[in-house]
Design a protein around this motif. Structure first.
Motif, mmCIF file in Angstrom:
data_model
loop_
_atom_site.group_PDB
_atom_site.id
_atom_site.type_symbol
_atom_site.label_atom_id
_atom_site.label_comp_id
_atom_site.label_asym_id
_atom_site.label_seq_id
_atom_site.Cartn_x
_atom_site.Cartn_y
_atom_site.Cartn_z
ATOM 1 N N LEU A 1 -14.494 39.287 31.624
ATOM 2 C CA LEU A 1 -13.713 39.656 32.799
ATOM 3 C C LEU A 1 -14.379 39.247 34.105
ATOM 4 O O LEU A 1 -13.730 39.124 35.128
ATOM 5 N N HIS A 2 -15.714 39.068 34.100
ATOM 6 C CA HIS A 2 -16.386 38.739 35.360
ATOM 7 C C HIS A 2 -16.570 37.244 35.547
ATOM 8 O O HIS A 2 -17.220 36.796 36.481
ATOM 9 N N HIS A 3 -15.964 36.467 34.660
ATOM 10 C CA HIS A 3 -16.044 35.015 34.794
ATOM 11 C C HIS A 3 -15.219 34.578 36.010
ATOM 12 O O HIS A 3 -14.110 35.046 36.217
ATOM 13 N N VAL A 4 -15.791 33.683 36.819
ATOM 14 C CA VAL A 4 -15.066 33.167 37.983
ATOM 15 C C VAL A 4 -14.546 31.770 37.640
ATOM 16 O O VAL A 4 -15.307 30.893 37.251
ATOM 17 N N ASP A 5 -13.231 31.594 37.753
ATOM 18 C CA ASP A 5 -12.629 30.290 37.497
ATOM 19 C C ASP A 5 -12.519 29.533 38.815
ATOM 20 O O ASP A 5 -12.043 30.080 39.809
ATOM 21 N N SER A 6 -12.963 28.290 38.830
ATOM 22 C CA SER A 6 -12.827 27.426 40.005
ATOM 23 C C SER A 6 -11.904 26.280 39.628
ATOM 24 O O SER A 6 -12.206 25.512 38.718
ATOM 25 N N LEU A 7 -10.761 26.205 40.304
ATOM 26 C CA LEU A 7 -9.730 25.247 39.909
ATOM 27 C C LEU A 7 -9.372 24.361 41.100
ATOM 28 O O LEU A 7 -9.087 24.876 42.185
ATOM 29 N N CYS B 1 -2.774 41.219 46.720
ATOM 30 C CA CYS B 1 -3.681 42.380 46.608
ATOM 31 C C CYS B 1 -4.981 42.030 45.880
ATOM 32 O O CYS B 1 -5.828 42.899 45.704
ATOM 33 N N LYS B 2 -5.163 40.795 45.440
ATOM 34 C CA LYS B 2 -6.395 40.420 44.730
ATOM 35 C C LYS B 2 -7.280 39.577 45.644
ATOM 36 O O LYS B 2 -6.813 38.950 46.585
ATOM 37 N N ARG B 3 -8.596 39.568 45.305
ATOM 38 C CA ARG B 3 -9.545 38.778 46.096
ATOM 39 C C ARG B 3 -9.600 37.353 45.573
ATOM 40 O O ARG B 3 -9.724 37.141 44.362
ATOM 41 N N ILE B 4 -9.502 36.397 46.484
ATOM 42 C CA ILE B 4 -9.616 34.991 46.099
ATOM 43 C C ILE B 4 -10.519 34.278 47.104
ATOM 44 O O ILE B 4 -10.817 34.819 48.169
ATOM 45 N N VAL C 1 -11.224 32.319 41.648
ATOM 46 C CA VAL C 1 -10.774 33.692 41.422
ATOM 47 C C VAL C 1 -11.528 34.267 40.228
ATOM 48 O O VAL C 1 -11.884 33.543 39.294
ATOM 49 N N CYS C 2 -11.796 35.564 40.306
ATOM 50 C CA CYS C 2 -12.473 36.246 39.202
ATOM 51 C C CYS C 2 -11.399 36.725 38.228
ATOM 52 O O CYS C 2 -10.326 37.153 38.641
ATOM 53 N N ARG C 3 -11.667 36.638 36.926
ATOM 54 C CA ARG C 3 -10.637 37.031 35.945
ATOM 55 C C ARG C 3 -10.222 38.483 36.116
ATOM 56 O O ARG C 3 -9.081 38.838 35.915
#
Ligand code: ZN
Ligand code: ZN
Length: 465
Positions: free
Chosen positions: A150-156, A270-273, A304-306
């Motif tokens: 869940l704490h993996h950060v995806d960079s796209l 409402c999410k952090r990006i 974004v963090c999963r």
């Protein structure tokens, strides 16, 4: 001997005249759970019961999954784009889709859709597909993706495979909580420097949308240097007690090919990006009034963090004063009126949509649970009844929280809107509801006597299933 689920192709589904639904087997087959940890189960189905008008969608008798790739819309051939829905493709076809438990990391990856509804369109819509896939549950086909945690950060990259030119100006980043997402609009431009594959010397129509973020002004968040460690640290850290204060509003303009992110960013309200490699522009609103805006470039990267908690509190029912205040409302669609311009929700709440919203929301079917973000609460003070109007504006977004289990149709909108529709959009909210209901009852009363063209001003433009 357990049954393995059947794999349906989109071509099979498109042949069906009726909506269909299916899940992977109820008695889990040993093959599927091992590929990845499944996402949490979807919210319970709506409390709405099937009625004489709406039966429950036909369920396939055998466990059936669909395997394919979820993508963003990328067509520049039709502008403005017919809808900004996600697309789902397998080897046989591509259709519009929406997905619950969305993670940006699933974009472009093969997924197994283990619970779904498929709603065929009665009429093919402009530049679009012949049906709408509602993805209720899914897994990554590649087990490694599901194990990232869940704490993996995806960079796209916002534009995959872009030409890396003009990178000197795109050196800014914005980190914040997504507050609102505007509609996709098309701006005619005389030059399009830095937008790959577009002829920069000729006039182009550039699609784009505005995203409002609430950002933190602390030293760490404003530091000029943006490396992967910093990004991961900021996005994955605990929301509370970390010293950040998201109070400064910033605007990011997703333009050119980045417009295809509209559906994805809408899901992240409402999410952090974080978006890195942005350009900074001074925008003049009047001669004396200007503000800074960040603009995406082809090399911009989205992070974004999963797992990201929702940060903004939603308006509770006891907070509703009905004086035009802005908030979030969640409810079940009970009825759709006047070509989908007015939706009746539970508890005498009426949602009035803007053109942009209702052209791209195929999932707004009777029986769906929707969450309406950044909508205005209005009490029209009608003498004969007590209702609340939810008035949509350019900051409003609608997210389907649970798809309708009922056999109800999708909105598929063809341009242009009827003359009456255009007039109705110009009215204040309380008058708009009144006129919509009046026009709707006129259509019912004169059905068969007067054509829609005569009532609405032009040929009606929306088809229901
Ligand atoms: Zn669509
Ligand atoms: Zn900070």
């Amino acid at each position: 001997m357990e049954d393995y689920p059947n794999i349906a192709t989109l071509r099979d589904l498109l042949r069906s005249p009726r909506p269909l639904t299916a899940t992977a087997t109820a008695t889990a087959s040993p093959h599927f759970p091992s590929t990845s940890s499944p996402p949490p189960p979807p919210p319970p189905p709506p409390a709405l019961r099937p009625t004489d008008h709406h039966r429950v969608i036909t369920s396939l008798n055998r466990a059936t999954i669909i395997v394919g790739t979820l993508t963003l819309p990328t067509s520049f051939s039709v502008l403005p784009p017919p809808c900004s829905c996600f697309r789902f493709s397998d080897s046989s076809a591509t259709v519009c889709c929406d997905v619950l438990q969305f993670q940006p990391s699933c974009i472009g990856k093969e997924i197994r859709v283990t619970a779904w509804n498929f709603i065929p369109f009665k009429h093919n819509h402009r530049g679009g597909s012949g049906g709408f896939l509602e993805i209720i549950q899914w897994l990554f086909s590649n087990s490694c993706e599901g194990l990232k945690g869940l704490h993996h950060v995806d960079s796209l990259p916002l534009v995959p495979n872009h030409r890396n030119d003009d990178s000197s100006k795109a050196r800014y980043h914005v980190f914040g909580v997504v507050e609102s997402v505007g509609p996709v609009s098309v701006v005619p431009c005389s030059t399009a420097v830095g937008i790959s594959d577009l002829n920069s010397s000729s006039k182009v129509n550039l699609p784009g949308f505005l995203v409002q973020l609430m950002c933190c002004e602390c030293r760490l968040c404003c530091s000029k240097h943006c490396n992967t460690d910093l990004i991961s640290g900021k996005l994955a850290e605990n929301q509370n007690g970390n010293g950040h204060s998201f109070t400064k509003m910033q605007i990011v303009y997703f333009c050119g090919k980045a417009y295809s992110w509209h559906a994805a960013i809408t899901k992240l309200i409402c999410k952090r990006i974080m978006v890195s490699s942005l350009k900074k522009k001074m925008i003049y609103i009047t001669k004396d009034e200007s503000r800074v805006m960040y603009v995406t470039a082809d090399m911009s990267v989205f992070h974004v963090c999963r797992f990201s908690e929702n940060r903004m509190p939603c308006l509770k029912s006891y907070d509703i004063a009905g004086k035009g205040e802005c908030g979030t409302y969640t409810g079940v669609i009970k009825n759709v009126y006047m070509q989908g311009m007015a939706l009746e929700l539970d508890h005498d709440v009426w949602l009035l949509l803007t053109d942009e919203l209702h052209t791209s929301a195929h999932g707004l079917r009777v029986g769906a649970i929707i969450s309406v973000r950044n909508v205005h609460f209005m009490d029209p003070k009608f003498s004969w009844t007590k209702i609340i109007i939810l008035g949509a504006c350019i900051k409003t977004s609608i997210i389907v929280e649970s798809f309708s289990p009922l056999e109800t149709g999708c909105n598929v909108v063809l341009q242009p809107r009827s003359m009456l529709g255009k007039f109705i959009q110009s009215l204040p909210f309380s008058a708009r509801l009144w006129v919509l209901l009046l026009a709707s009852s006129l259509r019912k009363k004169f059905a068969g006597t007067l054509s829609d063209k005569e009532i609405l001003g032009t040929q009606h433009v929306i088809y229901f299933l």
